[in-house]
Motif scaffolding. Structure first.
Motif, mmCIF file in Angstrom:
data_model
loop_
_atom_site.group_PDB
_atom_site.id
_atom_site.type_symbol
_atom_site.label_atom_id
_atom_site.label_comp_id
_atom_site.label_asym_id
_atom_site.label_seq_id
_atom_site.Cartn_x
_atom_site.Cartn_y
_atom_site.Cartn_z
ATOM 1 N N ASN A 105 0.207 -1.366 0.116
ATOM 2 C CA ASN A 105 0.248 0.072 0.177
ATOM 3 C C ASN A 105 0.518 0.790 -0.181
ATOM 4 O OD1 ASN A 105 -2.385 -1.436 0.228
ATOM 5 N ND2 ASN A 105 -2.499 -1.226 2.191
ATOM 6 N N ILE A 107 2.686 4.193 -2.742
ATOM 7 C CA ILE A 107 2.641 4.686 -4.373
ATOM 8 C C ILE A 107 4.194 5.278 -4.558
ATOM 9 C CG2 ILE A 107 1.241 6.482 -3.162
ATOM 10 C CD1 ILE A 107 -0.134 5.615 -6.656
ATOM 11 N N ASP A 185 3.775 -1.367 -4.515
ATOM 12 C CA ASP A 185 3.316 -1.952 -5.328
ATOM 13 C C ASP A 185 2.302 -1.323 -5.633
ATOM 14 O OD1 ASP A 185 2.375 -0.688 -3.095
ATOM 15 O OD2 ASP A 185 1.103 -3.349 -2.491
ATOM 16 N N ASN A 186 2.885 0.803 -6.230
ATOM 17 C CA ASN A 186 2.080 1.516 -6.903
ATOM 18 C C ASN A 186 2.532 2.082 -7.429
ATOM 19 O OD1 ASN A 186 -1.189 0.755 -6.699
ATOM 20 N ND2 ASN A 186 -0.306 0.151 -4.586
ATOM 21 N N LYS A 245 0.097 -1.229 -10.595
ATOM 22 C CA LYS A 245 -0.080 -2.139 -9.267
ATOM 23 C C LYS A 245 0.101 -3.489 -9.351
ATOM 24 C CE LYS A 245 -3.675 -2.633 -5.140
ATOM 25 N NZ LYS A 245 -2.656 -2.348 -4.461
#
Length: 282
Positions: A105, A107, A185-186, A245
């Motif tokens: 979670n 970015i 993960d983003n 993502k």
């Protein structure tokens, strides 16, 4: 005479022993990648260079470690230089993928290439400015991005720099590698492309006829026409906005700003961000 001969023999023997000792001194050997062997005395070593002096000389010579295959020291120890160990020449653009600890979670905002598509010139200054602008927009809207956390820009750029990635080769690096390097993960990957055109405008002002009094005499004036012209610069932007993502592209849009002014690309960035899947209205 016999005494003089003995002294001469002793002196010759001393000189011979000294010369042998000097000539028999072991030297270090540098084996270069082009197979050249340099016999020398190594004085100093660092991660980037090796400094040495040739036999009988005190002048120190510096050699880049990227040119060295192996060093055989006079002590008997050998050291091999691997090309993959940060010993590549400084003009290469190799990307080193080193995985960072994955933070779910999270970015990250990549450098934003800012390219004149007419001349194919890229601006490093504007690439950093555009990245900062997008990063600040994310921070301002952090409440609308929950549960995502925005990775600090210094951390992002530091990790990319260590991997040999910048605004010039960011488009050539797979997203999977970027996620491993950054530990997120983003990812947001944007690009600003533009062309510049020149134009001009002109306006004409007519004063018309008029009658004025001059010492109680009426005088009729002629028509007066004034033309003003100015040169204008038009910026024709196209903004590309992609979001990933877990290595999968989840959002991809492009937008042409309504106005052709210098900073109109910034409005398009805001527009595309607010319509991305991570943005939640509150």
């Amino acid at each position: 005479m016999n005494f003089k001969k003995v002294v001469s023999l002793i002196m010759m023997l001393f000189v011979s022993v000294f010369a042998f000792a000097q000539g028999g001194k072991k030297l270090d050997k540098i084996i270069k990648r082009d197979y050249q062997i340099i016999e020398c005395t190594i004085a100093k070593m660092s991660d980037k260079t090796v400094e040495y002096s040739l036999p009988g000389e005190t002048l120190q010579i510096s050699l880049d470690v990227s040119q060295i295959a192996r060093i055989d020291f006079a002590s008997g120890r050998s050291q091999t230089f691997d090309v993959s160990e940060n010993n590549t020449p400084s003009n290469t653009n190799s990307v080193q993928v080193t995985s960072s600890e994955m933070k779910p979670n999270t970015i990250a905002v990549l450098p934003v290439p800012y390219v004149n598509s007419g001349t194919m010139e890229e601006s490093e200054e504007m690439a950093k400015f555009a990245q900062n602008d997008l990063y600040n927009k994310l921070l301002d809207k952090s409440a609308n991005l929950f549960p995502l956390t925005v990775q600090d820009l210094r951390v992002t750029n530091s990790l990319l720099h260590k991997a040999g990635i910048d605004y010039k080769n960011i488009d050539e690096t797979p997203i999977e590698d970027l996620q491993k390097i950054l530990g997120v993960d983003n990812i947001i990957a944007a690009k600003v492309s533009f062309t510049i055109t020149e134009g001009s405008t002109s306006s004409t002002y007519n004063s018309g006829n008029a009658k004025v009094s001059d010492n109680n005499k009426k005088v009729k004036t002629n028509d007066v026409s004034t033309t003003n012209s100015s040169n204008l610069t038009y910026y024709n932007y196209m903004v590309y906005f992609d979001m990933y993502k877990n290595g999968t592209k989840i959002y991809s849009q492009s937008r042409k700003p309504f106005l052709n002014i210098k900073d109109s690309w910034m409005d398009s960035i805001s527009y595309l961000l607010k319509r991305s899947p991570i943005y939640v209205k509150k």
